[in-house]
Design an enzyme around this catalytic site. Structure first.
Site, PDB file in Angstrom:
ATOM      1  N   GLY A  26     150.866 -72.198   6.628  1.00  0.00           N
ATOM      2  CA  GLY A  26     150.110 -73.507   6.166  1.00  0.00           C
ATOM      3  C   GLY A  26     148.623 -73.396   6.752  1.00  0.00           C
ATOM      4  N   HIS A  51     125.167 -59.233   4.363  1.00  0.00           N
ATOM      5  CA  HIS A  51     125.337 -59.310   2.858  1.00  0.00           C
ATOM      6  C   HIS A  51     126.335 -60.245   2.323  1.00  0.00           C
ATOM      7  CE1 HIS A  51     128.955 -57.023   4.358  1.00  0.00           C
ATOM      8  NE2 HIS A  51     129.502 -57.296   3.038  1.00  0.00           N
ATOM      9  N   ASP A 177     130.233 -49.099  10.613  1.00  0.00           N
ATOM     10  CA  ASP A 177     131.391 -49.683   9.665  1.00  0.00           C
ATOM     11  C   ASP A 177     132.397 -48.536   9.486  1.00  0.00           C
ATOM     12  OD1 ASP A 177     133.025 -50.632   7.744  1.00  0.00           O
ATOM     13  OD2 ASP A 177     131.661 -49.906   5.935  1.00  0.00           O
ATOM     14  N   HIS A 350     132.950 -48.836   0.745  1.00  0.00           N
ATOM     15  CA  HIS A 350     132.551 -48.406   1.934  1.00  0.00           C
ATOM     16  C   HIS A 350     132.727 -46.816   2.009  1.00  0.00           C
ATOM     17  CE1 HIS A 350     133.533 -52.480   3.738  1.00  0.00           C
ATOM     18  NE2 HIS A 350     134.298 -52.516   2.724  1.00  0.00           N
ATOM     19  N   HIS A 372     134.127 -52.889  12.797  1.00  0.00           N
ATOM     20  CA  HIS A 372     134.759 -53.042  11.418  1.00  0.00           C
ATOM     21  C   HIS A 372     136.007 -52.221  11.147  1.00  0.00           C
ATOM     22  CE1 HIS A 372     131.522 -55.687  10.623  1.00  0.00           C
ATOM     23  NE2 HIS A 372     130.889 -55.158   9.939  1.00  0.00           N
ATOM     24  N   ASP A 425     142.562 -75.499   9.188  1.00  0.00           N
ATOM     25  CA  ASP A 425     143.764 -76.167   8.742  1.00  0.00           C
ATOM     26  C   ASP A 425     143.235 -77.680   7.985  1.00  0.00           C
ATOM     27  OD1 ASP A 425     146.540 -76.294   8.051  1.00  0.00           O
ATOM     28  OD2 ASP A 425     146.907 -77.758   9.967  1.00  0.00           O
TER      29      ASP A 425
END
Lengths: 537, 537
Positions: A26, A51, A177, A350, A372, A425
């Site tokens: 939920g 970005h 990255d 990537h 990352h 939520d």
């Protein structure tokens, strides 16, 4: 979300966001826990966004609203497309008084004790940058998401020259990255996709639908170009596709020949072999345009036998089933389906292992902090750094919340700060890792029994027949029987309690709960939530 | 589950089973809806099982128990390993009086109007067979799961010769496996895996864990052989691994050299470079042995830096995330991880497109009914059948519940029979596609509010303060306030209802529900289940 701190001032690079996994029952969105920033709101110089992808930009409305409550809302900087996307997002959240500053790559400017420079990179969205943050101790280089695409669609490869120059001047820390470090070699160029799209299109006789990430504006450009070559017009379907292409066009990141774009309502006016539809839904998202087409539930586009659907994207891990279901529905309709398994109609944004090594060699950082990626990818990134000659003691495999402290004497991890995830939520954000989520899991696994007992205040005797209600408990063909059993168990528990002079409601409810949970388990071999309510009258 | 019917008698081939998807909240297992068989229980000659995999054998206890209630329990036939697995499964379900008959491949025998023959095939479990069912009209050939492995580990390739002979004699209908029709070429042989495992093992210095499907007994054999070559002993970890290997050994499908097998408790007594652990958990299953090792929660095996974990299996679609999580935890510990992406340590058990064509050419069926696959794969299978020269009108792409009627005049689909899925939830099976599942989804999305109002029977006035209970509703920092609002809304609704002389409890509850649902939505922007209970005293 990365926080760079110097001289008690803070620069935030990207703000993060992820989508919930099925266990997060939920939950709508997952944000980074930015409690640390909340307490330091007045010390934040600015937020810089590398970005416009959701996982870097998405939390912005929540972060800004919260920080605004605890101090001044900080200004936000980034490339023009990124800022246009931020503006659109903030408007949806009715946040209008935020200072959004366009930054051109290569222009350095001061932000408190930081010198900020954005360096043009290539990725699966235009206007992607690395961020160089100059401090007294040296330059911190945060790569953002990147690949070294030597033939990008817009003809502007990453500014390797500037990266090399920074490397020669001395990079203190590289945060790089790690998404594709587990893939060998170099990633294929985005521009290889176009000719393959054109090949696929050339074989199609019916209508063509291409689905891709809406933010992948260069992909959209290539679809437009391939359609143009074959004399097909283009329609954009799906809210985010229309929005992103609109922003991209206004900033000249995408060129569509005059008269080529038609509205979704005009699709049926064109012969089948004269149209390409570009659609959202490459991940099988439940309410996306393509999903609705596949389930014959799209208001404008009714797919037919002989149409072709091209998936110009790969499923993000976790979405495989939804994508497969979509594909199967398309086969039901009689569509041809082309995925990256069938033809090279997708390229990752990537860089692969060789590109990560190239970045390390170009920038020659003193310290390396891979980011990352999951633990495995950070580890592999660290191994690549060792492979290009960086000393293991200068490579830091961190974790969310682990600050890397750097001073003239060296670098080391400091004490862990609060970090992790918070949940959105509805409209609220907060930490619901605890009770509510556990309750939801329990409710969703076995349902709930609610039993209401009404007792007299004076003597605790039952004054009305106990009410028994259940929800989400299946197969109660013999419900009547079980409900009767529950009622008599309640009556008996109450009688026993009255005999023992137990009169406190909490205690009564506890007793009822234990007796009823046992009964229900004995009968159903399940453990639905059992919630007794005792009302005194 | 396939039902073959002739002369009013029924032969059931395989009984099916699948595992629930995340939307099937709280469901344990999914079975085929065999209502049709329940009504025809007395007409069932026998159940034949092609091989011992869960998706073919798993529903057996439920099917037999149900059929036993509606008629006699039919006998079950299959290869000796398959029957040993069935026996073990039935014992777990305390079903002991079932007639289980071992059938050797190539031995034909009569079952009522059917002549049954099992034909040896190769697959990722030993003792796999196709089933040839002779009738007056011709032979129905059901392939089961198969590949044409020319160099299987046990040296017994599929009985191509018998398939060809059946083809020459005339196959009326071929029901063929479609799992890998979307892969070009021939599948690699199972026996290519062994040398690659040995290569991987040879590079390992620490302990080795290999995870695979427990029923892939030839894979286990190859792990044992590779371990033996390198002087390592073998330990089996995980209940199903120990059980299946035990059954496999008792039937000579796997040979383990004397003294090579050690118990899980003896692992720590051996030097790291002298042990290979074969474990369950290749799909990242929550309670599996490997998952527990990865989370440092296995009672016997504590993995350490430098150990290697080999995934000798690929994730079934939908399990990718769980497998990735397991791998990432293993990296945390410092393990090396080898997957089929890194080395050819897995081979599929299902034939690719060329094998499907070979099957069609060998058996030269009059009619083709592709099965075992989603719509896309059935479609691709049909295309392969066309490619080898079968007339489109003789190829039937069916769907669960669509009977194919064949007589001397031809073949055609008949009227749809009840079919689909039924759910196992705890011990009961039934159709809960409706209310209970919807309730569970609602409960799991937004939680539940329960409001108990107590009114006087005489005049409907409220006689106790309304009770407000909530579960799974998050972020109720201002709960006190909302609870107060709910209470006054209840009081007001009751007053209004009393004024309007509404006294019926159902109607009162409906009114309360509408008022409260609106209030809760206004405050939380969520739609938790709202359950008002009115008690009259």
């Amino acid at each position: 979300m990365t926080v760079v701190e110097h001289d008690d001032r803070i620069l935030v690079v990207d703000v993060g966001l992820r989508f919930p996994t099925p266990e997060m029952v939920g939950i709508d969105l997952v944000l980074p826990d930015f409690s640390y920033l909340r307490e330091r709101a007045r010390d934040i110089e600015a937020i810089v966004v590398t970005h416009g992808h959701e996982d870097h930009l998405g939390a912005l409305p929540w972060v800004l609203r919260e920080l605004g409550r605890h101090g001044d809302t900080p200004p936000v900087y980034g490339g023009p497309l990124t800022m246009a996307m931020a503006r659109s997002k903030l408007e949806e959240h009715k946040l209008r008084d935020v200072e959004l500053g366009d930054v051109a790559p290569g222009e350095a400017f001061d932000l408190g004790p930081f010198e900020l420079e954005m360096i043009h990179m290539t990725h699966s969205i235009p206007d992607s940058s690395a961020v160089a943050i100059g401090t007294e101790l040296g330059t911190v280089l945060i790569t953002g998401d990147y690949k070294f695409d030597q033939t990008p669609v817009d003809g502007q490869p990453a500014d390797i020259s500037r990266l090399a120059e920074l490397g020669r001047e001395g990079v203190l820390l590289l945060c790089g990255d790690s998404t594709n470090v587990d893939r060998d070699g170099f990633s294929p160029s985005e521009s290889v996709v176009g000719p393959h799209l054109q090949e696929v299109f050339a074989r199609c006789e019916g209508r063509i639908v291409v689905t891709s990430f809406a933010s992948n504006i260069h992909r959209v450009q290539q679809v437009v170009d391939a359609a143009h070559e074959l004399g097909r017009k283009v329609a954009l379907v799906g809210r985010s596709m229309r929005k992103n292409v609109g922003i991209g066009r206004s900033l000249d990141h995408i060129e569509v020949p005059e008269g080529m774009l038609v509205g979704p309502r005009e699709i049926d006016d064109l012969p089948d072999e004269r149209i390409v539809i570009i659609s959202t839904g490459s991940q099988g998202e439940p309410l996306s345009a393509l999903r609705r087409m596949a389930y014959r539930d799209h208001p404008q586009v009714q797919l037919r036998r002989g149409d072709t659907v091209v998936f110009s994207a790969t499923p993000v891990p976790g979405n495989e089933r939804a994508v497969n279901e979509t594909i199967d529905r398309l086969y039901h309709i009689g569509c041809h389906v082309v995925t990256p398994r069938d033809a090279p109609v997708h390229a990752s944004g990537h860089g692969y292992a060789e590109e990560v090594k190239l970045m390390l060699n170009l920038t020659q950082p003193r310290y390396v902090l891979p980011f990352h990626g999951d633990f495995k990818r950070l580890r592999l990134h660290a191994q690549l750094a060792e492979a290009v000659g960086i000393e293991p003691r200068d490579i830091f495999q961190g974790d969310n919340g682990m600050p890397l402290d750097i001073d003239a004497r060296g670098a080391r991890f400091g004490d862990r700060e609060q970090a992790g995830m918070v949940f959105v939520d509805g409209v609220e954000i907060g930490d619901m890792a605890d009770v509510a989520l556990r309750d939801r899991r329990m409710l969703s696994a076995d349902g709930i029994f609610i039993v209401v007992a009404t007792i007299a205040e004076q003597d605790g005797r039952s004054v009305a027949e106990p009410e028994v209600i259940f929800r989400g408990v299946p197969f109660l063909d013999q419900a009547g029987e079980l409900v009767e059993e529950i009622r008599s168990t309640v009556e008996e528990s109450l009688r026993r309690a009255a005999g023992e002079e137990i009169r406190e409601v909490d205690l009564l409810q506890q007793t009822l709960h234990d007796d009823l949970a046992q009964l229900v388990y004995d009968r159903l071999r399940r453990r639905p939530m059992v919630l007794p309510v005792v009302v005194e009258v």
